[in-house]
Design a protein around this motif. Structure first.
Motif, PDB file in Angstrom:
ATOM      1  N   TYR A   7      16.975  81.974 -11.049  1.00 48.98           N
ATOM      2  CA  TYR A   7      17.625  81.396 -12.224  1.00 48.98           C
ATOM      3  C   TYR A   7      17.047  82.005 -13.506  1.00 48.98           C
ATOM      4  O   TYR A   7      17.791  82.414 -14.403  1.00 48.98           O
ATOM      5  N   ILE A   8      15.743  82.056 -13.605  1.00 50.02           N
ATOM      6  CA  ILE A   8      15.076  82.604 -14.789  1.00 50.02           C
ATOM      7  C   ILE A   8      15.505  84.053 -15.030  1.00 50.02           C
ATOM      8  O   ILE A   8      15.746  84.462 -16.159  1.00 50.02           O
ATOM      9  N   LEU A   9      15.640  84.822 -13.949  1.00 51.33           N
ATOM     10  CA  LEU A   9      15.989  86.234 -14.079  1.00 51.33           C
ATOM     11  C   LEU A   9      17.401  86.457 -14.617  1.00 51.33           C
ATOM     12  O   LEU A   9      17.730  87.562 -15.035  1.00 51.33           O
ATOM     13  N   LEU A  14      11.525  89.939 -15.587  1.00 51.63           N
ATOM     14  CA  LEU A  14      10.129  89.699 -15.254  1.00 51.63           C
ATOM     15  C   LEU A  14       9.720  90.717 -14.197  1.00 51.63           C
ATOM     16  O   LEU A  14      10.516  91.029 -13.299  1.00 51.63           O
ATOM     17  N   ASN A  15       8.499  91.204 -14.286  1.00 57.92           N
ATOM     18  CA  ASN A  15       8.013  92.092 -13.230  1.00 57.92           C
ATOM     19  C   ASN A  15       7.360  91.254 -12.128  1.00 57.92           C
ATOM     20  O   ASN A  15       7.185  90.039 -12.286  1.00 57.92           O
ATOM     21  N   GLN A  16       6.994  91.879 -11.034  1.00 60.28           N
ATOM     22  CA  GLN A  16       6.450  91.144  -9.887  1.00 60.28           C
ATOM     23  C   GLN A  16       5.143  90.436 -10.240  1.00 60.28           C
ATOM     24  O   GLN A  16       4.892  89.318  -9.791  1.00 60.28           O
ATOM     25  N   GLN A  17       4.320  91.057 -11.062  1.00 58.36           N
ATOM     26  CA  GLN A  17       3.053  90.434 -11.470  1.00 58.36           C
ATOM     27  C   GLN A  17       3.329  89.136 -12.255  1.00 58.36           C
ATOM     28  O   GLN A  17       2.659  88.120 -12.041  1.00 58.36           O
ATOM     29  N   GLN A  18       4.306  89.146 -13.129  1.00 58.70           N
ATOM     30  CA  GLN A  18       4.668  87.955 -13.895  1.00 58.70           C
ATOM     31  C   GLN A  18       5.250  86.871 -12.983  1.00 58.70           C
ATOM     32  O   GLN A  18       4.937  85.688 -13.129  1.00 58.70           O
ATOM     33  N   ILE A  19       6.082  87.274 -12.037  1.00 54.26           N
ATOM     34  CA  ILE A  19       6.661  86.328 -11.083  1.00 54.26           C
ATOM     35  C   ILE A  19       5.550  85.660 -10.271  1.00 54.26           C
ATOM     36  O   ILE A  19       5.558  84.438 -10.073  1.00 54.26           O
ATOM     37  N   ASP A  20       4.575  86.453  -9.834  1.00 58.77           N
ATOM     38  CA  ASP A  20       3.436  85.900  -9.074  1.00 58.77           C
ATOM     39  C   ASP A  20       2.629  84.930  -9.939  1.00 58.77           C
ATOM     40  O   ASP A  20       2.195  83.880  -9.461  1.00 58.77           O
ATOM     41  N   PHE A  21       2.441  85.285 -11.205  1.00 58.44           N
ATOM     42  CA  PHE A  21       1.701  84.428 -12.135  1.00 58.44           C
ATOM     43  C   PHE A  21       2.394  83.071 -12.277  1.00 58.44           C
ATOM     44  O   PHE A  21       1.759  82.019 -12.223  1.00 58.44           O
ATOM     45  N   ILE A  22       3.721  83.101 -12.436  1.00 58.16           N
ATOM     46  CA  ILE A  22       4.502  81.866 -12.560  1.00 58.16           C
ATOM     47  C   ILE A  22       4.425  81.060 -11.271  1.00 58.16           C
ATOM     48  O   ILE A  22       4.186  79.852 -11.285  1.00 58.16           O
ATOM     49  N   LYS A 111       2.351  75.974 -20.722  1.00 61.34           N
ATOM     50  CA  LYS A 111       1.848  76.601 -21.944  1.00 61.34           C
ATOM     51  C   LYS A 111       1.139  77.913 -21.620  1.00 61.34           C
ATOM     52  O   LYS A 111       1.294  78.904 -22.338  1.00 61.34           O
ATOM     53  N   GLU A 112       0.393  77.926 -20.526  1.00 61.42           N
ATOM     54  CA  GLU A 112      -0.296  79.156 -20.117  1.00 61.42           C
ATOM     55  C   GLU A 112       0.718  80.263 -19.793  1.00 61.42           C
ATOM     56  O   GLU A 112       0.517  81.423 -20.158  1.00 61.42           O
ATOM     57  N   ILE A 113       1.802  79.902 -19.136  1.00 67.94           N
ATOM     58  CA  ILE A 113       2.856  80.882 -18.854  1.00 67.94           C
ATOM     59  C   ILE A 113       3.430  81.401 -20.164  1.00 67.94           C
ATOM     60  O   ILE A 113       3.596  82.609 -20.370  1.00 67.94           O
ATOM     61  N   SER A 114       3.702  80.488 -21.082  1.00 70.65           N
ATOM     62  CA  SER A 114       4.258  80.849 -22.390  1.00 70.65           C
ATOM     63  C   SER A 114       3.312  81.763 -23.171  1.00 70.65           C
ATOM     64  O   SER A 114       3.745  82.725 -23.810  1.00 70.65           O
ATOM     65  N   ASP A 115       2.013  81.462 -23.116  1.00 66.82           N
ATOM     66  CA  ASP A 115       1.023  82.248 -23.849  1.00 66.82           C
ATOM     67  C   ASP A 115       0.772  83.613 -23.215  1.00 66.82           C
ATOM     68  O   ASP A 115       0.329  84.537 -23.885  1.00 66.82           O
ATOM     69  N   THR A 116       1.054  83.748 -21.915  1.00 67.46           N
ATOM     70  CA  THR A 116       0.716  84.963 -21.176  1.00 67.46           C
ATOM     71  C   THR A 116       1.886  85.937 -21.046  1.00 67.46           C
ATOM     72  O   THR A 116       1.703  87.144 -21.161  1.00 67.46           O
ATOM     73  N   ILE A 117       3.060  85.436 -20.809  1.00 69.57           N
ATOM     74  CA  ILE A 117       4.204  86.307 -20.522  1.00 69.57           C
ATOM     75  C   ILE A 117       5.006  86.557 -21.806  1.00 69.57           C
ATOM     76  O   ILE A 117       5.596  85.635 -22.376  1.00 69.57           O
TER      77      ILE A 117
END
Length: 189
Positions: A7-9, A14-22, A111-117
């Motif tokens: 859905y987000i995509l 998003l790259n795979q590293q960002q997807i893993d982070f989420i 918030k961490e996702i927002s601050d990082t990605i």
């Protein structure tokens, strides 16, 4: 989790590293029918995405009557108010009207996702704008239509909800009594 990422995509890349982070910050939540995702007067502690089931947003009038504002089904993001950085205490209830499954994030993790990605806030802003437009479109047409037209349009626009939502909830959403809805249904068959 796959449903959430897919859905987000639709709204950004998003790259795979960002997807893993989420994915590492997400939890799954199951709600049984009649459970509350949030209740009026209680602070909301998480952001959710519904992957299966139907929720309804409702409130009580000053006469103690329940009014359903809208339904939330699969592939909808449930944000806690207008700003995820401030505490949000709703004046409405968000209740499961079927068994539901959600992907949820704590406010801290969100918030961490927002601050990082980079670009995350832009993705969420696009989703929020889409959902806001959908809500306005649903409600604005209800105001100017007679009850039979509202019901027929509800059936046309939300065929997946008709058999999943109780008639009393549909009547409340349409702003009519359950007995009026029964008459309308009888006359439209």
């Amino acid at each position: 989790m796959k449903e959430f990422i897919d859905y987000i995509l639709q709204f950004g890349n998003l790259n795979q590293q960002q997807i893993d982070f989420i994915s590492k910050r997400a939890d799954e939540l199951a709600l049984r029918k009649d459970d509350y995702y949030w209740e009026a007067g209680k602070m909301v502690k998480q952001i959710g995405f519904i992957t299966d089931g139907v929720l309804r947003v409702y409130y009580y009038t000053n006469k103690g009557e329940e009014n359903t504002r809208y339904f939330i089904d699969e592939n909808h993001l449930i944000l806690d108010g207008h700003n995820t950085e401030t505490n949000y205490t709703p004046s409405e209830y968000l209740q499961a009207i079927t068994d539901c499954k959600l992907v949820v994030f704590s406010r801290k993790d969100w918030k961490e996702i927002s601050d990082t990605i980079v670009g995350w806030d832009n993705i969420i802003q696009k989703i929020t704008a889409k959902h806001h437009h959908e809500k306005l479109e649903r409600r604005s047409q209800l105001v100017s239509q007679d009850a039979a037209t509202r019901y027929l349009e509800f059936m046309e626009k939300y065929p997946a909800l008709v058999n999943r939502v109780s008639l009393s909830h549909i009547a409340s959403y349409l702003g009519i009594t359950p007995s009026s809805l029964s008459r309308i249904r009888k006359n439209t068959r």
